[in-house]
Design a protein around this motif. Structure first.
Motif, PDB file in Angstrom:
ATOM      1  N   ALA A  82      88.170  29.381  56.131  1.00  0.00           N
ATOM      2  CA  ALA A  82      88.117  30.309  57.253  1.00  0.00           C
ATOM      3  C   ALA A  82      87.115  31.416  56.970  1.00  0.00           C
ATOM      4  O   ALA A  82      86.811  31.719  55.819  1.00  0.00           O
ATOM      5  CB  ALA A  82      89.505  30.908  57.514  1.00  0.00           C
ATOM      6  N   GLY A  83      86.625  31.998  58.015  1.00  0.00           N
ATOM      7  CA  GLY A  83      85.742  33.153  57.923  1.00  0.00           C
ATOM      8  C   GLY A  83      86.102  34.132  59.017  1.00  0.00           C
ATOM      9  O   GLY A  83      86.733  33.766  60.015  1.00  0.00           O
ATOM     10  N   GLY A  84      85.718  35.377  58.834  1.00  0.00           N
ATOM     11  CA  GLY A  84      86.051  36.366  59.840  1.00  0.00           C
ATOM     12  C   GLY A  84      85.286  37.654  59.658  1.00  0.00           C
ATOM     13  O   GLY A  84      84.490  37.809  58.733  1.00  0.00           O
ATOM     14  N   ILE A  85      85.560  38.575  60.547  1.00  0.00           N
ATOM     15  CA  ILE A  85      84.977  39.908  60.478  1.00  0.00           C
ATOM     16  C   ILE A  85      86.129  40.900  60.500  1.00  0.00           C
ATOM     17  O   ILE A  85      87.122  40.697  61.192  1.00  0.00           O
ATOM     18  CB  ILE A  85      83.967  40.149  61.618  1.00  0.00           C
ATOM     19  N   ALA A  86      85.988  41.962  59.707  1.00  0.00           N
ATOM     20  CA  ALA A  86      87.103  42.887  59.518  1.00  0.00           C
ATOM     21  C   ALA A  86      86.625  44.335  59.497  1.00  0.00           C
ATOM     22  O   ALA A  86      85.453  44.615  59.269  1.00  0.00           O
ATOM     23  CB  ALA A  86      87.820  42.580  58.204  1.00  0.00           C
ATOM     24  N   ILE A  87      87.560  45.204  59.701  1.00  0.00           N
ATOM     25  CA  ILE A  87      87.383  46.624  59.422  1.00  0.00           C
ATOM     26  C   ILE A  87      88.121  46.860  58.113  1.00  0.00           C
ATOM     27  O   ILE A  87      89.316  46.570  58.001  1.00  0.00           O
ATOM     28  CB  ILE A  87      87.983  47.517  60.533  1.00  0.00           C
ATOM     29  N   ARG A  88      87.418  47.354  57.094  1.00  0.00           N
ATOM     30  CA  ARG A  88      87.992  47.558  55.760  1.00  0.00           C
ATOM     31  C   ARG A  88      88.096  49.043  55.454  1.00  0.00           C
ATOM     32  O   ARG A  88      87.149  49.789  55.622  1.00  0.00           O
ATOM     33  CB  ARG A  88      87.127  46.869  54.717  1.00  0.00           C
ATOM     34  N   LYS A  89      89.280  49.431  54.981  1.00  0.00           N
ATOM     35  CA  LYS A  89      89.519  50.810  54.555  1.00  0.00           C
ATOM     36  C   LYS A  89      89.827  50.792  53.066  1.00  0.00           C
ATOM     37  O   LYS A  89      90.727  50.079  52.624  1.00  0.00           O
ATOM     38  CB  LYS A  89      90.684  51.406  55.335  1.00  0.00           C
ATOM     39  N   ILE A  90      89.083  51.572  52.301  1.00  0.00           N
ATOM     40  CA  ILE A  90      89.280  51.673  50.862  1.00  0.00           C
ATOM     41  C   ILE A  90      89.650  53.102  50.527  1.00  0.00           C
ATOM     42  O   ILE A  90      88.953  54.037  50.926  1.00  0.00           O
ATOM     43  CB  ILE A  90      88.011  51.266  50.090  1.00  0.00           C
ATOM     44  N   THR A  91      90.760  53.263  49.831  1.00  0.00           N
ATOM     45  CA  THR A  91      91.180  54.581  49.346  1.00  0.00           C
ATOM     46  C   THR A  91      91.489  54.451  47.865  1.00  0.00           C
ATOM     47  O   THR A  91      91.814  53.373  47.381  1.00  0.00           O
ATOM     48  CB  THR A  91      92.431  55.105  50.086  1.00  0.00           C
ATOM     49  N   GLY A  92      91.385  55.558  47.155  1.00  0.00           N
ATOM     50  CA  GLY A  92      91.682  55.497  45.734  1.00  0.00           C
ATOM     51  C   GLY A  92      91.577  56.840  45.059  1.00  0.00           C
ATOM     52  O   GLY A  92      91.168  57.842  45.654  1.00  0.00           O
ATOM     53  N   ARG A  93      91.963  56.854  43.806  1.00  0.00           N
ATOM     54  CA  ARG A  93      91.851  58.037  42.954  1.00  0.00           C
ATOM     55  C   ARG A  93      91.421  57.571  41.576  1.00  0.00           C
ATOM     56  O   ARG A  93      92.007  56.668  41.008  1.00  0.00           O
ATOM     57  CB  ARG A  93      93.167  58.791  42.873  1.00  0.00           C
ATOM     58  N   ARG A  94      90.348  58.182  41.056  1.00  0.00           N
ATOM     59  CA  ARG A  94      89.810  57.846  39.746  1.00  0.00           C
ATOM     60  C   ARG A  94      89.726  59.085  38.873  1.00  0.00           C
ATOM     61  O   ARG A  94      89.460  60.185  39.355  1.00  0.00           O
ATOM     62  CB  ARG A  94      88.401  57.253  39.868  1.00  0.00           C
ATOM     63  N   TYR A  95      89.933  58.881  37.589  1.00  0.00           N
ATOM     64  CA  TYR A  95      89.784  59.946  36.599  1.00  0.00           C
ATOM     65  C   TYR A  95      88.305  60.271  36.432  1.00  0.00           C
ATOM     66  O   TYR A  95      87.452  59.390  36.483  1.00  0.00           O
ATOM     67  CB  TYR A  95      90.383  59.505  35.267  1.00  0.00           C
ATOM     68  N   ALA A  96      87.996  61.530  36.230  1.00  0.00           N
ATOM     69  CA  ALA A  96      86.597  61.952  36.097  1.00  0.00           C
ATOM     70  C   ALA A  96      86.488  62.998  34.993  1.00  0.00           C
ATOM     71  O   ALA A  96      87.379  63.820  34.811  1.00  0.00           O
ATOM     72  CB  ALA A  96      86.103  62.536  37.411  1.00  0.00           C
ATOM     73  N   TYR A  97      85.389  62.944  34.267  1.00  0.00           N
ATOM     74  CA  TYR A  97      85.073  64.007  33.307  1.00  0.00           C
ATOM     75  C   TYR A  97      83.562  64.152  33.216  1.00  0.00           C
ATOM     76  O   TYR A  97      82.810  63.210  33.475  1.00  0.00           O
ATOM     77  CB  TYR A  97      85.676  63.732  31.932  1.00  0.00           C
ATOM     78  N   THR A  98      83.118  65.347  32.888  1.00  0.00           N
ATOM     79  CA  THR A  98      81.695  65.625  32.744  1.00  0.00           C
ATOM     80  C   THR A  98      81.514  66.881  31.911  1.00  0.00           C
ATOM     81  O   THR A  98      82.493  67.511  31.510  1.00  0.00           O
ATOM     82  CB  THR A  98      81.022  65.769  34.131  1.00  0.00           C
ATOM     83  N   ASN A  99      80.282  67.243  31.654  1.00  0.00           N
ATOM     84  CA  ASN A  99      79.979  68.489  30.942  1.00  0.00           C
ATOM     85  C   ASN A  99      79.715  69.590  31.953  1.00  0.00           C
ATOM     86  O   ASN A  99      79.021  69.368  32.944  1.00  0.00           O
ATOM     87  CB  ASN A  99      78.732  68.332  30.068  1.00  0.00           C
ATOM     88  N   ASP A 100      80.241  70.775  31.689  1.00  0.00           N
ATOM     89  CA  ASP A 100      79.868  71.913  32.524  1.00  0.00           C
ATOM     90  C   ASP A 100      78.536  72.464  32.015  1.00  0.00           C
ATOM     91  O   ASP A 100      77.920  71.919  31.105  1.00  0.00           O
ATOM     92  CB  ASP A 100      80.974  72.969  32.552  1.00  0.00           C
ATOM     93  N   ASN A 101      78.090  73.550  32.573  1.00  0.00           N
ATOM     94  CA  ASN A 101      76.787  74.098  32.190  1.00  0.00           C
ATOM     95  C   ASN A 101      76.751  74.588  30.753  1.00  0.00           C
ATOM     96  O   ASN A 101      75.690  74.683  30.152  1.00  0.00           O
ATOM     97  CB  ASN A 101      76.399  75.231  33.148  1.00  0.00           C
ATOM     98  N   GLY A 102      77.909  74.907  30.171  1.00  0.00           N
ATOM     99  CA  GLY A 102      77.965  75.404  28.795  1.00  0.00           C
ATOM    100  C   GLY A 102      78.127  74.310  27.752  1.00  0.00           C
ATOM    101  O   GLY A 102      78.271  74.604  26.570  1.00  0.00           O
ATOM    102  N   GLY A 103      78.138  73.038  28.140  1.00  0.00           N
ATOM    103  CA  GLY A 103      78.297  71.941  27.197  1.00  0.00           C
ATOM    104  C   GLY A 103      79.731  71.569  26.918  1.00  0.00           C
ATOM    105  O   GLY A 103      80.003  70.711  26.094  1.00  0.00           O
TER     106      GLY A 103
END
Length: 171
Positions: free
Chosen positions: A124-145
């Motif tokens: 089968a094949g089709g066309i859909a409306i897809r909704k993606i939601t989520g939450r991911r962990y994030a880390y980075t450096n601030d301006n001071g390192g």
């Protein structure tokens, strides 16, 4: 196909908001976004409901058209980074941050199912409306390192094309 959809600017409906130490700002390129070294999978689920109308017979064989509602949830957990003044390599703690990604489709499908003695084959094949939601962990450096941590909430709605091939065995 993905490039074609991007050129049609369907991604303008994308909303990535990252919260850093209690403050909210848009920052799409954080360190753990596509990193799976310190991320492990957890149990998720999926289901699909699809009422159908068959054209060629009153049974479950032949061509059909149907509307489907599909839902899948993928769960992960990421190791948290040691925040504060870190120089050099990232140091991770033994604590985990729970993450998820949910995909919901509302689709119109057209396909064919062929029944044999003990086996059925369907495509089968089709066309859909897809909704993606989520939450991911994030880390980075601030301006001071210093390393700071946060999370990124993902919300996106776009058209999608669905294709399926199913093989079944009848007892």
């Amino acid at each position: 196909m993905r490039e074609w959809a991007n050129n049609l600017e369907f991604n303008k409906n994308e909303n990535n908001i990252t919260v850093w130490n209690g403050t909210t700002k848009k920052y799409e390129n954080y360190n753990s976004q596509n990193e799976f070294t310190n991320r492990k999978s957890a149990l998720g689920y999926s289901f699909s409901i699809q009422p159908r109308i068959y054209f060629e017979s009153e049974g479950l064989g032949g061509s059909f058209i149907g509307i489907s509602v599909d839902k899948a949830r993928y769960n992960f957990s990421s190791k948290r980074i040691k925040t504060g003044n870190n120089s050099g390599d990232e140091i991770f703690t033994d604590e985990y941050f729970s993450e998820f990604e949910s995909i919901s489709d509302l689709a119109a499908n057209f396909g064919t199912q062929t029944l044999y003695d003990r086996i059925s084959i369907e495509y089968a094949g089709g066309i859909a409306i897809r909704k993606i939601t989520g939450r991911r962990y994030a880390y980075t450096n601030d301006n001071g390192g210093n390393y700071i941590e946060g999370y990124s909430d993902i919300k996106r709605t776009s058209p999608a094309f669905t294709f399926s091939l199913k093989v079944g065995y009848h007892f």
